[in-house]
Each structure stands twice: as structure tokens, then as C-alpha cells.
Design a protein around this motif. Structure first.
Motif, PDB file in Angstrom:
ATOM      1  N   TYR A  16      49.419  33.788  26.366  1.00  0.00           N
ATOM      2  CA  TYR A  16      50.502  34.773  26.321  1.00  0.00           C
ATOM      3  C   TYR A  16      51.733  34.259  27.059  1.00  0.00           C
ATOM      4  O   TYR A  16      51.670  33.927  28.239  1.00  0.00           O
ATOM      5  N   ILE A  44      45.379  36.129  27.298  1.00  0.00           N
ATOM      6  CA  ILE A  44      46.181  35.969  28.513  1.00  0.00           C
ATOM      7  C   ILE A  44      46.576  34.504  28.699  1.00  0.00           C
ATOM      8  O   ILE A  44      47.715  34.195  29.058  1.00  0.00           O
ATOM      9  N   SER A 104      41.357  42.199  40.069  1.00  0.00           N
ATOM     10  CA  SER A 104      41.681  42.998  38.884  1.00  0.00           C
ATOM     11  C   SER A 104      40.889  42.518  37.672  1.00  0.00           C
ATOM     12  O   SER A 104      40.404  41.382  37.628  1.00  0.00           O
ATOM     13  N   ASP A 105      40.780  43.380  36.671  1.00  0.00           N
ATOM     14  CA  ASP A 105      40.098  43.018  35.430  1.00  0.00           C
ATOM     15  C   ASP A 105      40.860  41.917  34.695  1.00  0.00           C
ATOM     16  O   ASP A 105      40.264  41.151  33.932  1.00  0.00           O
ATOM     17  N   THR A 106      42.162  41.839  34.912  1.00  0.00           N
ATOM     18  CA  THR A 106      42.971  40.776  34.293  1.00  0.00           C
ATOM     19  C   THR A 106      42.495  39.404  34.752  1.00  0.00           C
ATOM     20  O   THR A 106      42.273  38.492  33.941  1.00  0.00           O
ATOM     21  N   ALA A 157      38.995  38.613  33.371  1.00  0.00           N
ATOM     22  CA  ALA A 157      39.018  38.205  31.961  1.00  0.00           C
ATOM     23  C   ALA A 157      39.484  36.756  31.821  1.00  0.00           C
ATOM     24  O   ALA A 157      38.890  35.965  31.066  1.00  0.00           O
ATOM     25  N   LEU A 158      40.535  36.392  32.531  1.00  0.00           N
ATOM     26  CA  LEU A 158      41.025  35.017  32.465  1.00  0.00           C
ATOM     27  C   LEU A 158      39.987  34.046  33.015  1.00  0.00           C
ATOM     28  O   LEU A 158      39.768  32.963  32.457  1.00  0.00           O
ATOM     29  N   PRO A 186      48.898  39.828  39.690  1.00  0.00           N
ATOM     30  CA  PRO A 186      47.912  40.897  39.479  1.00  0.00           C
ATOM     31  C   PRO A 186      47.315  41.390  40.791  1.00  0.00           C
ATOM     32  O   PRO A 186      47.301  40.677  41.795  1.00  0.00           O
ATOM     33  N   ILE A 217      39.968  38.661  25.671  1.00  0.00           N
ATOM     34  CA  ILE A 217      41.150  39.107  26.418  1.00  0.00           C
ATOM     35  C   ILE A 217      41.679  37.964  27.280  1.00  0.00           C
ATOM     36  O   ILE A 217      42.888  37.709  27.336  1.00  0.00           O
ATOM     37  N   GLY A 218      40.763  37.243  27.947  1.00  0.00           N
ATOM     38  CA  GLY A 218      41.163  36.106  28.767  1.00  0.00           C
ATOM     39  C   GLY A 218      41.863  35.029  27.956  1.00  0.00           C
ATOM     40  O   GLY A 218      42.835  34.417  28.416  1.00  0.00           O
TER      41      GLY A 218
END
Length: 273
Positions: free
Chosen positions: A173, A170, A247-249, A252-253, A243, A166-167
Motif C-alpha cells: 500500500y 499493507i 495493533s492488529d495492523t 497482520a503485517l 500504529p 491484510i498484511g
């Protein structure tokens, strides 16, 4: 007009452009060298040490409705063990069944051990003049506990592998008003913004040098800045919505960046512009 004179006139703009480019390159190199010298002069007296000392005091201080210290906080190596813990974060924690970075885990411990609400545990994540952040002080202390140790990030657990993937998505992205991604600035060699070098984080050596030096004391801001702050600021510059804290964002990054820097020797909190 004689041909030699005409040739000189025709060549003049090209010569001027070449000299200008050479001068800009020399100036750029000179600026980079001077910044490196400045950092070296300050390195022996990094103000981050003050944050580290305060963070150690906060770690041992009883606080919150439960009047407990954080000395039983498990950062992944067992309750109260701080040495080397940061060098293995983010990681999966069994008690929460999720991957957490340092700041997420600190929030969890402040809630479960000290009895704070989530809002209280995340209050003032980033300090400013006259308004210091306990979180940044704790982060400075815990990061320093891994100084000189080798970064060893696990992706063995399925949740760790998923966070990494996921990271990575991101990082690449592209979106927002400027159609930017993290990779826009950090996947090419030799880029810079003003006097700030932009490391190519797809290059392992560059990724190691960059990641191992964060968190850091920022001279321009007079504060220790955590990885959360650094990434939030990148999102802001990309014109993305910033964010939520912890956060989980962001985790992940951070997992992607940490794994990309695997094997680095930790040198944080370091000193930055």
C-alpha cells in the motif's frame, strides 16, 4: 587540434564517470564487507544475552495486582511452554478468537494473569538509555527459545489467512507525503540507504534471512529492538502515522512477513547496525 587529441577530450568525461562508478561500487562493497566482519566479531558476545537473562527472570517473577508470574502464559503450544513458540507466531488463539503476534500475546497474558491494565501492560514498549523495557527483555528471552528452530507459520485457520492477506495489502500500500510503501524499499534487489542494505522481501531467501534475525540488538541504539519496533520505525520513515503498539495492523503485517519467510531457521535475537 588533431583528431586523436579531440577524441581523448571527448572521451574524458565518460572515462571519469566510469571510474567514479567503479570507485563507488568498490567502496560500497568494501563497506558492506567491513560491516559483515564487524558483526561477525561481535556475534560471539552479543549483548542481547543480557536482555534474554533479564527476560527469563521477568517471566518467572510474580508481578502485578494478582502477584502472578507469566509461567502459565500460553503462547500457542500450551501454558508455560516457551520452546519453539515464537517460531509459530503469529497464529490464531481460540481463547481470544483472533490472530496474535508475540507482543500482543504477552500483553494479553500480563492483563489476564497478572491483572495489569492495558495501559500498564503496554507501558514502555521500547527502551532507551536509563529507561529499560521489560517488554523487550521478555521478547528477547522468548525469541531466543526458538533459536535454531524452523519457522512454521500456519495460514490454515480462516483468521490466519485473512491476516496474511491484510498484511500483504499493507506491504504494497502506497500513501503518505512520499507515496511510499513497504515494497518501495523492500521489493527490489540491491537497494540500500547509506550503509544499510535493504533486503528484497519478495525474494524468499532474503525474506528468510531478514525475518529470522529479528528481534535484534542494535549497536547504534544500544538496545534490543523487537519486530514491533522495527515495523513502527518503517512506518515512521514512510511518513505514515505510527500504529498503536500491539495493533492488529502490525500483527497482520508481521503475519505476511513471517509467512513469506516460512522455513527459515531462527537466529534471533541477532546483531544489527
Amino acid at each position: 587540434m588533431s583528431r586523436p587529441v579531440l577524441n581523448i577530450l571527448l572521451m574524458a568525461p565518460l572515462l571519469a564517470a566510469a571510474l567514479s562508478a567503479q570507485a563507488q561500487s568498490a567502496a560500497s562493497t568494501s563497506s558492506t564487507d567491513e560491516i559483515a566482519k564487524y558483526r561477525q566479531m561481535l556475534a560471539d558476545g552479543n549483548p542481547a544475552e543480557l536482555w534474554e537473562m533479564r527476560g527469563q527472570e521477568l517471566w518467572k517473577k510474580k508481578a502485578g495486582p494478582s502477584q502472578q508470574s507469566l509461567e502459565q502464559c500460553d503462547l500457542g503450544k500450551g501454558p508455560g511452554i516457551t520452546k519453539g513458540a515464537y517460531a509459530e507466531l503469529p497464529r490464531h488463539f481460540k481463547d481470544t478468537d483472533k490472530v496474535m503476534d508475540l507482543e500482543q500475546r504477552l500483553m494479553h497474558c500480563r492483563i489476564t494473569l497478572q491483572g495489569l491494565t492495558r495501559e500498564q501492560a503496554s507501558k514502555t514498549p521500547f527502551g532507551s538509555a536509563g529507561n529499560p523495557s521489560d517488554i523487550e527483555a521478555l521478547v528477547a528471552f522468548l525469541t531466543a527459545e526458538s533459536r535454531g528452530m524452523t519457522l512454521a507459520i500456519s495460514t490454515r485457520h480462516p483468521a490466519e489467512k485473512q491476516a496474511y492477506e491484510i498484511g500483504k495489502k499493507i506491504f504494497y500500500y502506497r500513501a503518505g507525503s512520499h507515496d511510499f510503501a513497504c515494497a518501495t524499499c523492500h521489493s527490489v534487489d540491491g537497494q540500500r540507504i547509506r550503509l544499510q542494505d535493504l533486503p528484497n522481501l519478495t525474494n524468499k531467501a532474503n525474506a528468510q534471512a531478514a525475518y529470522a534475525s529479528w528481534p535484534a540488538y542494535r549497536v547504534s541504539q544500544g538496545e534490543v529492538r523487537s519486530m514491533q519496533h522495527r515495523l513502527n520505525d518503517c512506518f515512521r520513515q514512510q511518513r505514515f502515522p505510527v500504529p498503536d503498539y500491539a495493533s492488529d495492523t502490525i500483527t497482520a503485517l508481521t503475519m505476511f512477513l513471517a509467512k513469506s519467510a516460512d522455513g527459515a531457521v531462527m537466529n534471533a535475537p541477532a546483531l544489527k547496525r
